[in-house]
Scaffold this motif. Structure first.
Motif, PDB file in Angstrom:
ATOM      1  N   TRP A  90     -31.897  20.385  23.164  1.00  0.00           N
ATOM      2  CA  TRP A  90     -31.170  20.190  21.904  1.00  0.00           C
ATOM      3  C   TRP A  90     -32.094  19.754  20.767  1.00  0.00           C
ATOM      4  O   TRP A  90     -31.642  19.503  19.669  1.00  0.00           O
ATOM      5  N   MET A  91     -33.387  19.661  21.046  1.00  0.00           N
ATOM      6  CA  MET A  91     -34.320  19.312  19.972  1.00  0.00           C
ATOM      7  C   MET A  91     -35.285  20.473  19.756  1.00  0.00           C
ATOM      8  O   MET A  91     -35.668  21.152  20.699  1.00  0.00           O
ATOM      9  N   THR A  92     -35.710  20.667  18.495  1.00  0.00           N
ATOM     10  CA  THR A  92     -36.697  21.688  18.215  1.00  0.00           C
ATOM     11  C   THR A  92     -38.041  21.247  18.793  1.00  0.00           C
ATOM     12  O   THR A  92     -38.210  20.100  19.207  1.00  0.00           O
ATOM     13  N   VAL A  93     -38.992  22.163  18.820  1.00  0.00           N
ATOM     14  CA  VAL A  93     -40.339  21.852  19.295  1.00  0.00           C
ATOM     15  C   VAL A  93     -40.862  20.614  18.573  1.00  0.00           C
ATOM     16  O   VAL A  93     -41.357  19.662  19.182  1.00  0.00           O
ATOM     17  N   LYS A  94     -40.679  20.617  17.242  1.00  0.00           N
ATOM     18  CA  LYS A  94     -41.168  19.512  16.432  1.00  0.00           C
ATOM     19  C   LYS A  94     -40.523  18.182  16.841  1.00  0.00           C
ATOM     20  O   LYS A  94     -41.207  17.187  17.074  1.00  0.00           O
ATOM     21  N   ASP A  95     -39.190  18.187  16.980  1.00  0.00           N
ATOM     22  CA  ASP A  95     -38.488  16.947  17.326  1.00  0.00           C
ATOM     23  C   ASP A  95     -38.833  16.475  18.733  1.00  0.00           C
ATOM     24  O   ASP A  95     -38.888  15.277  19.002  1.00  0.00           O
ATOM     25  N   ASN A  96     -39.048  17.443  19.642  1.00  0.00           N
ATOM     26  CA  ASN A  96     -39.474  17.070  20.988  1.00  0.00           C
ATOM     27  C   ASN A  96     -40.797  16.320  20.956  1.00  0.00           C
ATOM     28  O   ASN A  96     -40.963  15.304  21.627  1.00  0.00           O
ATOM     29  N   ILE A  97     -41.736  16.830  20.148  1.00  0.00           N
ATOM     30  CA  ILE A  97     -43.061  16.200  20.114  1.00  0.00           C
ATOM     31  C   ILE A  97     -43.013  14.875  19.355  1.00  0.00           C
ATOM     32  O   ILE A  97     -43.711  13.922  19.696  1.00  0.00           O
ATOM     33  N   LEU A  98     -42.138  14.821  18.326  1.00  0.00           N
ATOM     34  CA  LEU A  98     -42.047  13.572  17.550  1.00  0.00           C
ATOM     35  C   LEU A  98     -41.323  12.467  18.319  1.00  0.00           C
ATOM     36  O   LEU A  98     -41.510  11.280  18.033  1.00  0.00           O
ATOM     37  N   TYR A  99     -40.493  12.869  19.308  1.00  0.00           N
ATOM     38  CA  TYR A  99     -39.643  11.881  19.982  1.00  0.00           C
ATOM     39  C   TYR A  99     -40.418  10.685  20.562  1.00  0.00           C
ATOM     40  O   TYR A  99     -40.085   9.537  20.258  1.00  0.00           O
ATOM     41  N   PRO A 100     -41.464  10.919  21.379  1.00  0.00           N
ATOM     42  CA  PRO A 100     -42.183   9.754  21.913  1.00  0.00           C
ATOM     43  C   PRO A 100     -42.801   8.910  20.804  1.00  0.00           C
ATOM     44  O   PRO A 100     -42.853   7.677  20.910  1.00  0.00           O
TER      45      PRO A 100
ATOM     46  N   LEU B 266     -14.069  27.417  18.411  1.00  0.00           N
ATOM     47  CA  LEU B 266     -15.192  28.129  19.027  1.00  0.00           C
ATOM     48  C   LEU B 266     -16.354  28.249  18.045  1.00  0.00           C
ATOM     49  O   LEU B 266     -17.512  27.965  18.372  1.00  0.00           O
ATOM     50  N   LEU B 267     -16.005  28.630  16.780  1.00  0.00           N
ATOM     51  CA  LEU B 267     -17.050  28.767  15.767  1.00  0.00           C
ATOM     52  C   LEU B 267     -17.707  27.421  15.488  1.00  0.00           C
ATOM     53  O   LEU B 267     -18.921  27.326  15.347  1.00  0.00           O
ATOM     54  N   LEU B 268     -16.874  26.378  15.447  1.00  0.00           N
ATOM     55  CA  LEU B 268     -17.404  25.035  15.216  1.00  0.00           C
ATOM     56  C   LEU B 268     -18.393  24.659  16.332  1.00  0.00           C
ATOM     57  O   LEU B 268     -19.488  24.177  16.053  1.00  0.00           O
ATOM     58  N   SER B 269     -18.001  24.920  17.583  1.00  0.00           N
ATOM     59  CA  SER B 269     -18.907  24.603  18.698  1.00  0.00           C
ATOM     60  C   SER B 269     -20.221  25.349  18.555  1.00  0.00           C
ATOM     61  O   SER B 269     -21.291  24.802  18.774  1.00  0.00           O
ATOM     62  N   ARG B 270     -20.114  26.635  18.183  1.00  0.00           N
ATOM     63  CA  ARG B 270     -21.337  27.428  18.028  1.00  0.00           C
ATOM     64  C   ARG B 270     -22.241  26.848  16.950  1.00  0.00           C
ATOM     65  O   ARG B 270     -23.452  26.841  17.075  1.00  0.00           O
ATOM     66  N   LYS B 271     -21.607  26.372  15.852  1.00  0.00           N
ATOM     67  CA  LYS B 271     -22.371  25.797  14.748  1.00  0.00           C
ATOM     68  C   LYS B 271     -23.049  24.507  15.191  1.00  0.00           C
ATOM     69  O   LYS B 271     -24.203  24.259  14.864  1.00  0.00           O
ATOM     70  N   VAL B 272     -22.287  23.675  15.928  1.00  0.00           N
ATOM     71  CA  VAL B 272     -22.805  22.367  16.304  1.00  0.00           C
ATOM     72  C   VAL B 272     -23.903  22.483  17.345  1.00  0.00           C
ATOM     73  O   VAL B 272     -24.897  21.771  17.306  1.00  0.00           O
ATOM     74  N   ILE B 273     -23.736  23.407  18.316  1.00  0.00           N
ATOM     75  CA  ILE B 273     -24.776  23.526  19.340  1.00  0.00           C
ATOM     76  C   ILE B 273     -25.606  24.788  19.118  1.00  0.00           C
ATOM     77  O   ILE B 273     -25.590  25.708  19.920  1.00  0.00           O
ATOM     78  N   LYS B 274     -26.340  24.771  18.031  1.00  0.00           N
ATOM     79  CA  LYS B 274     -27.231  25.878  17.678  1.00  0.00           C
ATOM     80  C   LYS B 274     -28.216  26.171  18.787  1.00  0.00           C
ATOM     81  O   LYS B 274     -28.571  27.300  19.054  1.00  0.00           O
ATOM     82  N   TRP B 275     -28.657  25.083  19.471  1.00  0.00           N
ATOM     83  CA  TRP B 275     -29.749  25.225  20.418  1.00  0.00           C
ATOM     84  C   TRP B 275     -29.393  26.025  21.650  1.00  0.00           C
ATOM     85  O   TRP B 275     -30.247  26.413  22.422  1.00  0.00           O
ATOM     86  N   LYS B 276     -28.095  26.308  21.856  1.00  0.00           N
ATOM     87  CA  LYS B 276     -27.713  27.042  23.060  1.00  0.00           C
ATOM     88  C   LYS B 276     -27.659  28.545  22.828  1.00  0.00           C
ATOM     89  O   LYS B 276     -27.606  29.320  23.767  1.00  0.00           O
ATOM     90  N   ASN B 277     -27.627  28.948  21.543  1.00  0.00           N
ATOM     91  CA  ASN B 277     -27.443  30.370  21.257  1.00  0.00           C
ATOM     92  C   ASN B 277     -28.778  31.054  21.068  1.00  0.00           C
ATOM     93  O   ASN B 277     -29.721  30.482  20.561  1.00  0.00           O
ATOM     94  N   SER B 278     -28.807  32.319  21.454  1.00  0.00           N
ATOM     95  CA  SER B 278     -30.055  33.052  21.242  1.00  0.00           C
ATOM     96  C   SER B 278     -30.007  33.754  19.906  1.00  0.00           C
ATOM     97  O   SER B 278     -28.974  33.917  19.324  1.00  0.00           O
TER      98      SER B 278
END
Lengths: 258, 278
Positions: A90-100, B266-278
């Motif tokens: 759930w963190m970008t590359v940048k945030d992962n590295i900044l975390y520690p 569903l759209l809200l979930s997609r927006k909130v969890i950006k990191w799960k989508n390709s």
């Protein structure tokens, strides 16, 4: 003074009435700047040993001393690179590295400088806004390594960091890892099952026997970067393979311990 | 090393997989022409409906699709219906907020502490098996007719799915993430805000989506009985006025509103969890 001292370390697991000794009276020390590899047959307890040094699991007896303090839990002085990288998805590359660096309250300006330094070192410039999900295996591995190095830990612990990549990629990543460690002068303990990898990267290789004892402690003092065709290199690899071949395979039931 | 504990409610995870990917249908394969299948199936349904209407020839029992469609257009433009819909949506909003508040906080407590889980699990697992509509008479006794029973029911309908998804979301976080955070110097608070919350968020949002859907279904039903306003009440009114075409139109409208709410979540979930989508 050594960076790490492992003194009379033993670990037993109890399963009902059965007890199983995973590590039996292990003693060794790691010096500053040293790259130590721990190899051994599967089930020999090498990952358990690394997890104890990290403080993820307690010892049964004996102790681990990092610097001058006994280990009794995970701490930022011992950074860990997980086999599956454990980058926060759930963190970008940048945030992962900044975390520690945030957790260890590094000054904001220093954070940014260090971040850029690390990204350049690992050839990850321009990837900082991506999520781990979008990265290739090799890139994830490099992010995991520089995240661990971000705050100059006393010790870097790596659990089969190249376990999941193919041979060609492995060789490339080994070179990159070596370059990173030389620039950042880290003290490293790596667990691996790959003898060639251990010899290629380490100053010293410890072989664990199937019974959780140290079977051999072999120094490797070749110039870097190492040449796999060098006769001395081949001799060390063969020697280690012979030592491993002489170790009796652990029983099936003991394999579950790791 | 320590094995990550087995998630207690892992059924939720497969459910999440099923409903999270709209591009895949129930068969699990990619559906390249979803619109085509929609049109054919709907056309068939309306065709059968039309045949039945012609055959029965009695608008009170079976109004024609066309008169129902006209009633639908009228309802959408009718301020009385729209106000009723707003009243109902307000109830859904309040009830859902209560469900989230209680469900998420209890879920985190139960996900975090095995002791709390063991104490509360028998309670929740017995209470949640009482059919939601069985609460209606008691809620009328407690709150009287009006907003009270409906809000209670929406909150109650959503509470358990939100709570269970939160628990499973916390349990599904790999032990490696906790170890990684601790070895980077994180304390308990940072582990909660940077590992537990984001790591469980996809599951929490899925639970919210299921809970909101359940709330929308039960609110209409509760409004038949427990109140004299709102969308459900308008449906009962259409029934007593013998306007079957309007009744069916309102049913369709309630389905459309439910669909919109679900897609919104569903759209809200997609927006909130950006990191799960390709």
């Amino acid at each position: 003074m050594p960076e790490l001292n492992v003194i009379n370390l033993s670990k037993t697991y109890t399963n009902g009435r059965k007890t199983h000794q995973v590590l039996d009276d292990i003693n060794f020390a790691v010096n500053h700047g040293e790259f130590l590899s721990i190899v051994g047959p599967s089930g020999c307890g090498k990952t358990t040993l690394l997890n104890i040094i990290a403080g993820f699991i307690p010892t049964s007896s004996g102790q681990v001393i990092a610097g001058d303090k006994p280990v009794n839990g995970p701490g930022p002085d011992r950074a860990f690179v997980f086999q599956n990288y454990a980058l926060f998805p759930w963190m970008t590359v940048k945030d992962n590295i900044l975390y520690p660096m945030k957790m260890q309250k590094v000054d904001i300006q220093i954070r940014e400088t260090r971040l850029n330094e690390l990204l350049t070192m690992a050839h990850l410039g321009g990837k900082e806004t991506l999520y781990p999900h979008h990265l290739s295996g090799g890139m994830k591995q490099r992010v995991a390594v520089i995240r661990a190095l971000a705050c100059h830990p006393r010790l870097l612990l790596m659990d089969e960091p190249l376990g999941a990549v193919d041979t060609q990629m492995r060789h490339k990543l080994q070179l990159e890892l070596e370059a990173i460690f030389r620039k950042d002068s880290a003290t490293v303990i790596m667990v691996t099952h790959d003898i060639d990898e251990a010899v290629f990267l380490s100053d010293r290789v410890i072989v664990l026997s199937g019974r959780g004892k140290i079977a051999a402690d072999v120094p490797v003092s070749l110039t870097r970067p190492r040449d796999r065709k060098n006769t001395e290199y081949i001799r060390i690899v063969n020697n280690l393979n012979d030592i491993l071949d002489d170790i009796p395979q652990p029983q099936e039931s003991e394999l579950n311990a790791e | 090393m320590d094995k990550p504990q087995r998630p207690l409610y892992s059924a939720e995870v497969t459910r999440e997989k099923l409903i999270n990917d709209v591009r895949k249908d129930m068969s699990g394969k990619k559906n390249r022409f979803p619109q085509l299948y929609w049109i054919i199936t709907l056309a068939l349904l309306i065709g059968i409906w039309q045949l039945a209407a012609v055959h029965i020839h009695f608008a009170l029992l079976m109004p024609s699709p066309w008169s129902t469609f006209k009633a639908l257009l009228q309802s959408v433009a009718d301020p009385k219906i729209l106000i009723a819909l707003l009243i109902t949506l307000k109830r859904v909003g309040i009830g859902f907020a209560v469900a989230c508040l209680i469900g998420i906080s209890l879920g985190y407590l139960m996900g975090y502490s095995k002791t709390i889980l063991r104490f509360l699990d028998p309670l929740t697992n017995s209470v949640r098996l009482i059919p939601i509509m069985a609460w209606v008479p008691l809620t009328i006794v407690w709150f009287g007719l009006g907003d009270g029973p409906t809000i209670f029911l929406i909150a109650f309908a959503g509470l358990f799915s939100i709570m269970l998804s939160t628990i499973s979301g916390v349990h599904d976080i790999s032990a490696d993430y906790y170890n990684a955070a601790r070895s980077m110097g994180a304390g308990r608070l940072s582990i909660f805000t940077h590992v537990v919350i984001p790591g469980s968020l996809p599951s929490v949002l899925t639970g919210m989506r299921i809970g909101l859907g359940g709330g929308w279904m039960s609110v209409i039903c509760a409004e038949f009985i427990a109140t004299s306003s709102g969308f459900g009440h308008e449906m009962v009114y259409a029934e007593t006025m013998l306007e079957t075409n309007k009744l069916i139109a309102l049913m369709i409208l309630s389905g459309l509103v439910g669909f919109t709410i679900d897609r919104g979540m569903l759209l809200l979930s997609r927006k909130v969890i950006k990191w799960k989508n390709s």
